[in-house]
Design a protein around this motif. Structure first.
Motif, short mmCIF file in Angstrom:
data_model
loop_
_atom_site.label_atom_id
_atom_site.label_comp_id
_atom_site.label_asym_id
_atom_site.label_seq_id
_atom_site.Cartn_x
_atom_site.Cartn_y
_atom_site.Cartn_z
N SER A 65 0.85 -1.09 -0.03
CA SER A 65 0.23 -0.03 -0.09
C SER A 65 0.93 1.12 0.04
O SER A 65 0.64 2.11 -0.75
CB SER A 65 -1.01 0.10 1.15
OG SER A 65 -1.93 -1.21 1.23
N LEU A 68 2.21 1.93 -3.29
CA LEU A 68 0.97 2.25 -4.40
C LEU A 68 0.80 3.72 -3.98
O LEU A 68 0.37 4.51 -4.91
CB LEU A 68 -0.52 1.41 -4.25
CG LEU A 68 -0.27 0.17 -4.37
CD1 LEU A 68 -1.65 -0.72 -4.43
CD2 LEU A 68 0.10 -0.14 -6.17
N SER A 72 0.99 6.37 -6.85
CA SER A 72 0.02 7.48 -7.13
C SER A 72 0.34 8.94 -7.09
O SER A 72 -0.17 9.62 -7.73
CB SER A 72 -1.40 7.36 -6.01
OG SER A 72 -1.82 5.91 -5.98
N MET A 84 -7.77 8.42 -3.81
CA MET A 84 -7.28 7.16 -3.80
C MET A 84 -6.23 7.06 -2.71
O MET A 84 -6.16 5.82 -1.97
CB MET A 84 -6.59 6.83 -5.28
CG MET A 84 -6.02 5.49 -5.27
SD MET A 84 -6.99 3.86 -4.82
CE MET A 84 -8.36 3.87 -5.98
N LEU A 88 -5.91 4.11 0.51
CA LEU A 88 -4.75 3.19 0.70
C LEU A 88 -4.33 3.52 2.12
O LEU A 88 -3.86 2.54 2.58
CB LEU A 88 -3.87 3.40 -0.26
CG LEU A 88 -4.07 3.19 -1.67
CD1 LEU A 88 -2.99 3.55 -2.95
CD2 LEU A 88 -4.14 1.41 -1.87
N TRP A 274 -6.65 -0.69 -7.25
CA TRP A 274 -5.59 0.32 -7.63
C TRP A 274 -5.58 0.21 -9.21
O TRP A 274 -5.19 1.43 -10.05
CB TRP A 274 -4.14 0.37 -6.98
CG TRP A 274 -3.46 1.52 -7.24
CD1 TRP A 274 -3.40 2.68 -6.48
CD2 TRP A 274 -2.19 1.49 -8.05
NE1 TRP A 274 -2.45 3.52 -6.93
CE2 TRP A 274 -1.71 2.93 -8.16
CE3 TRP A 274 -1.91 0.68 -9.24
CZ2 TRP A 274 -0.73 3.30 -9.03
CZ3 TRP A 274 -0.90 1.16 -10.10
CH2 TRP A 274 -0.33 2.51 -9.82
N TRP A 277 -8.37 1.78 -11.00
CA TRP A 277 -8.28 3.36 -11.09
C TRP A 277 -7.24 3.89 -11.74
O TRP A 277 -7.63 4.60 -12.75
CB TRP A 277 -8.01 3.65 -9.56
CG TRP A 277 -7.74 5.16 -9.45
CD1 TRP A 277 -8.63 6.14 -9.44
CD2 TRP A 277 -6.45 5.53 -9.27
NE1 TRP A 277 -8.07 7.34 -9.28
CE2 TRP A 277 -6.67 7.00 -9.15
CE3 TRP A 277 -5.13 5.33 -9.30
CZ2 TRP A 277 -5.54 7.85 -8.92
CZ3 TRP A 277 -3.95 6.16 -8.99
CH2 TRP A 277 -4.34 7.33 -8.65
N SER A 278 -6.08 3.31 -11.94
CA SER A 278 -4.91 3.66 -12.86
C SER A 278 -5.39 3.54 -14.22
O SER A 278 -5.22 4.70 -14.93
CB SER A 278 -3.74 3.02 -12.54
OG SER A 278 -2.63 3.36 -13.22
#
Length: 295
Positions: A65, A68, A72, A84, A88, A274, A277-278
């Motif tokens: 996390s 990520l 992000s 987001m 996380l 994730w 979303w990406s």
């Protein structure tokens, strides 16, 4: 309500390793429900580390996390980047608590109850934040602004405090309103709704909103592979924890149970969310030419 199973936790705590069982058990842990107890690793002083596999996976989930969140940060033009990251961060708090609640880390019962209150409060707050991440995709408010982040954080805190209080009151018996009663199947309607039902409703709403966004507004198909994958992985984790767990525990003589796989599949589900979303937050956002919000 007395003739139904709604609100009952006895069967859940007998067959599964759930954080809520810590505040229902007379011993303030996962024991005392008549099922297969995790044996784990024996420590000194009649203590044991019950669920080492889950603890290790929680550590991996926390590290993943953090990675990520940092990834992000590099997606400067991505819609909902801050939102987001907030999701996380909330998931990291859940995994930290899970080490001490589901992982059966040796603690005093009163301390374990405190971690359980934070854990269950963060579960409902995190699923709510995830749902609001789907709403952000519709650009009702400019993403990344103090208003967007503030509304998400404040509403999450309200759910966290309310749920956390009920959980702690159940464990500490502050008001005797939620005292667990084994003769009444450890029934707790409030926790049943807040822990079992509300997060599921939020997750289903997230899936529906994101499906409409991808298929009807963006007109894409590929992101649905990631979204459906996340849903399947999460469902598998719940099946292992609620259905298959007693068979795993009995088959391994209490060495592991379904909680280990629930932690694993939930981590993979978060990773797929994730990636989803990406995949839909590239630089070319087709909804509207609105301000991108604060960095």
């Amino acid at each position: 309500m007395g003739s139904t199973n709604f609100g009952n936790f006895d069967a859940f705590c007998r067959d599964s390793t759930l954080p809520v069982c810590n505040v229902l058990s007379p011993s303030q842990d996962q024991r005392g429900f008549g099922g297969c107890d995790l044996q784990g690793i024996q420590l000194s002083g009649d203590r044991h580390l019950g669920n080492l596999g889950s603890i290790l996976l929680c550590g991996i989930a926390i590290a993943t996390s953090i990675f990520l969140i940092l990834r992000s940060e590099k997606k400067k033009a991505a819609v909902g980047r801050r939102e987001m990251q907030l999701f996380l961060l909330s998931y990291i708090i859940i995994e930290i608590c899970e080490i001490f609640t589901v992982g059966e880390f040796p603690l005093r019962g009163t301390v374990r109850i405190a971690f359980t209150g934070i854990h269950i409060g963060m579960i409902i707050a995190t699923t709510w934040i995830l749902l609001l991440n789907a709403v952000v995709g519709y650009q009702v408010l400019d993403d990344g602004t103090p208003l967007s982040i503030g509304l998400m954080a404040i509403s999450g805190v309200v759910l966290f405090v309310g749920t956390g209080y009920i959980t702690l009151d159940t464990g500490y018996h502050w008001t005797n309103e939620f005292v667990p009663d084994p003769n009444n199947h450890y029934r707790n309607i409030a926790l049943y709704v807040l822990y079992q039902l509300a997060p599921l409703v939020f997750l289903v709403a997230f899936f529906v909103l994101e499906t409409v966004l991808v298929l009807r507004i963006l007109g894409e198909i590929r992101p649905m592979i990631y979204l459906i994958g996340a849903a399947i992985l999460f469902a598998l984790g719940q099946i292992f924890n609620y259905v298959i767990s007693p068979y795993i525990c009995n088959g391994t003589s209490g060495k592991i149970d379904g909680a280990l796989f629930e932690t694993l599949f939930t981590l993979l589900s978060v990773l797929m969310i994730w990636i989803f979303w990406s995949s839909i937050t590239e630089d070319d956002w087709p909804i509207a030419s609105q301000p991108a919000g604060y960095p």
